[in-house]
Design an enzyme around this catalytic site. Sequence first.
Site, PDB file in Angstrom:
ATOM      1  CG  HIS A 181      -0.130  -0.037   2.516  1.00 11.10           C
ATOM      2  ND1 HIS A 181       0.473   1.075   3.062  1.00 11.10           N
ATOM      3  CD2 HIS A 181       0.176  -1.073   3.339  1.00 11.10           C
ATOM      4  CE1 HIS A 181       1.100   0.732   4.174  1.00 11.10           C
ATOM      5  NE2 HIS A 181       0.938  -0.570   4.358  1.00 11.10           N
ATOM      6  CG  ASN A 201       3.697   3.396   6.425  1.00 13.52           C
ATOM      7  OD1 ASN A 201       3.125   3.369   5.337  1.00 13.52           O
ATOM      8  ND2 ASN A 201       3.645   2.366   7.256  1.00 13.52           N
ATOM      9  CB  THR A 250      -0.837  -4.542  12.689  1.00 12.55           C
ATOM     10  OG1 THR A 250      -1.097  -4.937  14.052  1.00 12.55           O
ATOM     11  CG2 THR A 250       0.644  -4.227  12.538  1.00 12.55           C
ATOM     12  CD  GLU A 255       2.031  -5.972   7.913  1.00  6.54           C
ATOM     13  OE1 GLU A 255       2.157  -7.196   7.680  1.00  6.54           O
ATOM     14  OE2 GLU A 255       2.775  -5.101   7.435  1.00  6.54           O
TER      15      GLU A 255
END
Length: 215
Positions: free
Chosen positions: A9, A15, A22, A86
């Site tokens: 993604h 990030n 998650t 994830e």
Amino acid sequence: MLRLVLARHGQTPANVERILDTVLPGPGLTDLGRLQAEALGKELVADPRGPVTALVSSPARRARETAGLVAPAVGLTPGVVEGTHEVQVGDLEGRNDDDSIARFRATYDAWREGDVAARMPGGESGRDVLDRYLPALEGLRAEHPDGTVVLISHGAVLRLVAHALVGGIPELGSDDHVDNCGRIVLGADHAGWSLEAWRREAPGGLASTRDATGG
């Protein structure tokens, strides 16, 4: 023959802050993440190996948003594939301190070396991840035995799955980083899965800073 593009993604605020985020649905994309997703769509259309025949994503918000921005370029309506989210990090969720990130990476490194019984503290083991993810891929393979399928997924999980399917990739060494909207391309035929490409870089030169889960 099926050609499976496992694409990460686009960039998210988590990030940027190196936060282990998650739990579903999770964050959306940053402005850079949206540009990365649009650039991914352009690169997929320009690929000479043929058009994308199916576009799907994990149920996470960041993956669905990325697929939605890729969709106009490839002319497809994206679907969602359960089980492709994830790695669930349990007790490390929401943390970005150096010790937590080191624990995450040490567990992932153990998985890459074959110890899939290793477990994130209070979270999933590598075996847990593979047990939900691999059947999802086999479902895609059964539905699309030929053509190019793009699955928008997540940094740690797509790397783990790729290693598992092709039996490890020694030439990568310890650096199997995949930037936002980077991608791993696998082929599948009667003989099994094979690696076609491992693209670490974000498309369009739109690089992100390395984060906690991407490598």
